[in-house]
Design a protein around this motif. Sequence first.
Motif, PDB file in Angstrom:
ATOM      1  N   PRO A 150       2.813  12.379  -2.052  1.00  0.00           N
ATOM      2  CA  PRO A 150       2.610  11.056  -1.453  1.00  0.00           C
ATOM      3  C   PRO A 150       1.387  11.049  -0.540  1.00  0.00           C
ATOM      4  O   PRO A 150       1.257  11.890   0.332  1.00  0.00           O
ATOM      5  CB  PRO A 150       3.901  10.840  -0.639  1.00  0.00           C
ATOM      6  N   ASN A 151       0.488  10.090  -0.780  1.00  0.00           N
ATOM      7  CA  ASN A 151      -0.725   9.971   0.040  1.00  0.00           C
ATOM      8  C   ASN A 151      -0.464   8.937   1.130  1.00  0.00           C
ATOM      9  O   ASN A 151      -0.761   7.746   0.972  1.00  0.00           O
ATOM     10  CB  ASN A 151      -1.906   9.548  -0.837  1.00  0.00           C
ATOM     11  N   ASN A 152       0.106   9.384   2.240  1.00  0.00           N
ATOM     12  CA  ASN A 152       0.473   8.459   3.310  1.00  0.00           C
ATOM     13  C   ASN A 152      -0.754   7.842   3.972  1.00  0.00           C
ATOM     14  O   ASN A 152      -0.692   6.694   4.435  1.00  0.00           O
ATOM     15  CB  ASN A 152       1.320   9.179   4.358  1.00  0.00           C
ATOM     16  N   ASP A 153      -1.850   8.587   4.020  1.00  0.00           N
ATOM     17  CA  ASP A 153      -3.065   8.050   4.621  1.00  0.00           C
ATOM     18  C   ASP A 153      -3.593   6.875   3.806  1.00  0.00           C
ATOM     19  O   ASP A 153      -3.976   5.836   4.361  1.00  0.00           O
ATOM     20  CB  ASP A 153      -4.122   9.149   4.718  1.00  0.00           C
ATOM     21  N   LYS A 154      -3.598   7.007   2.484  1.00  0.00           N
ATOM     22  CA  LYS A 154      -4.046   5.919   1.613  1.00  0.00           C
ATOM     23  C   LYS A 154      -3.121   4.718   1.730  1.00  0.00           C
ATOM     24  O   LYS A 154      -3.582   3.571   1.831  1.00  0.00           O
ATOM     25  CB  LYS A 154      -4.100   6.412   0.163  1.00  0.00           C
ATOM     26  N   LEU A 155      -1.808   4.978   1.723  1.00  0.00           N
ATOM     27  CA  LEU A 155      -0.839   3.890   1.839  1.00  0.00           C
ATOM     28  C   LEU A 155      -0.976   3.194   3.190  1.00  0.00           C
ATOM     29  O   LEU A 155      -0.863   1.963   3.282  1.00  0.00           O
ATOM     30  CB  LEU A 155       0.580   4.446   1.668  1.00  0.00           C
ATOM     31  N   PHE A 156      -1.224   3.969   4.239  1.00  0.00           N
ATOM     32  CA  PHE A 156      -1.423   3.415   5.571  1.00  0.00           C
ATOM     33  C   PHE A 156      -2.605   2.452   5.577  1.00  0.00           C
ATOM     34  O   PHE A 156      -2.524   1.336   6.111  1.00  0.00           O
ATOM     35  CB  PHE A 156      -1.642   4.550   6.571  1.00  0.00           C
ATOM     36  N   ASN A 157      -3.715   2.873   4.964  1.00  0.00           N
ATOM     37  CA  ASN A 157      -4.907   2.031   4.926  1.00  0.00           C
ATOM     38  C   ASN A 157      -4.685   0.762   4.106  1.00  0.00           C
ATOM     39  O   ASN A 157      -5.245  -0.296   4.424  1.00  0.00           O
ATOM     40  CB  ASN A 157      -6.088   2.821   4.361  1.00  0.00           C
ATOM     41  N   GLU A 158      -3.874   0.863   3.053  1.00  0.00           N
ATOM     42  CA  GLU A 158      -3.551  -0.324   2.255  1.00  0.00           C
ATOM     43  C   GLU A 158      -2.755  -1.335   3.081  1.00  0.00           C
ATOM     44  O   GLU A 158      -2.999  -2.545   3.001  1.00  0.00           O
ATOM     45  CB  GLU A 158      -2.763   0.082   1.006  1.00  0.00           C
ATOM     46  N   PHE A 159      -1.811  -0.823   3.871  1.00  0.00           N
ATOM     47  CA  PHE A 159      -1.046  -1.698   4.760  1.00  0.00           C
ATOM     48  C   PHE A 159      -1.980  -2.356   5.777  1.00  0.00           C
ATOM     49  O   PHE A 159      -1.877  -3.563   6.047  1.00  0.00           O
ATOM     50  CB  PHE A 159       0.031  -0.903   5.499  1.00  0.00           C
TER      51      PHE A 159
END
Length: 300
Positions: A150-159
């Motif tokens: 899981p790429n939490n950093d990428k998901l964070f930026n999408e949010f």
Amino acid sequence: MDLKKYRIGMRTIKTGLAVAIGWMIAETFNLQSPLFVGIGAISTMQSSVSQSFVMGKNRMLGTVMGAIVALLFAMYLPRNPLFLGIGIIIVIHMLNLLNWKKSISLSAIVFLAVSNNHGLAMVPYAISRVQDTFIGIVIAVLVNYFIAAPNNDKLFNEFVHRMLQNARTSAYKLVVGKQRVDLLDFKDELVEIEKLQELIQQETKINMVQNKDRIESEITLRIIQDMYNDLSALQMMQYIAIISPDNLDLLQKIYSITPIWEKKAIIRENDIIFNYHLQRLLKNILFMMEHEHRRGISKE
């Protein structure tokens, strides 16, 4: 028909894969109990690598705890249902005291398995159960790390990008359109992004992301929280205010519009309060827009 709800999640797929790999290893090396390998894998697989790491550590400690208590009961107390129940109570209570609550189920299972062994080789049997569980835990962590981690950093930026667009739209409706806005979706996403930031912090602690990523996510989260607070304040005021010249300039920069309002001096107290929240909101929106531009994130 919404087909998304029928889609199999990646965590589900990786859980099945971890169990399959664990079972093959158990059969290859002729382990006594592939079941405990599977249980260890299932109980350790989480939505992030850091969660799997922490969960695996706690599960392992809980497993050892269950085995030790079972051995002590087997050596010093008679084997009967009463003492079996007392042993479960002790295991649960000790794990609660240690704040390993998520390890209770697995620890209790190990306690029962070791207690139910009527053979003479109690210690080797307990060690075997711990070993089998440990193998399952390690496999789950490795699968979660190496396969579609899981790429939490990428998901964070999408949010962040989505919430920035939401804030821009809401601010425009409140100030230019003089409309009320619905902030429920923004609030729900704020809860989710706060959870993501916690995951990023956890991954930093086990050196899976750089410290600068954690610091940047903390700053970004605070800005998003301020945006929500200022939007809420403007919404609750339900006030048509005189917009300050500085805020008119910010509106022009953000929305590329030429304000039609006449620049007037602010006199009323409500105007001062309104413009205070509006200025914080607009500055944060502009800061985040410039930040996204530097990172090369496309705008909607």
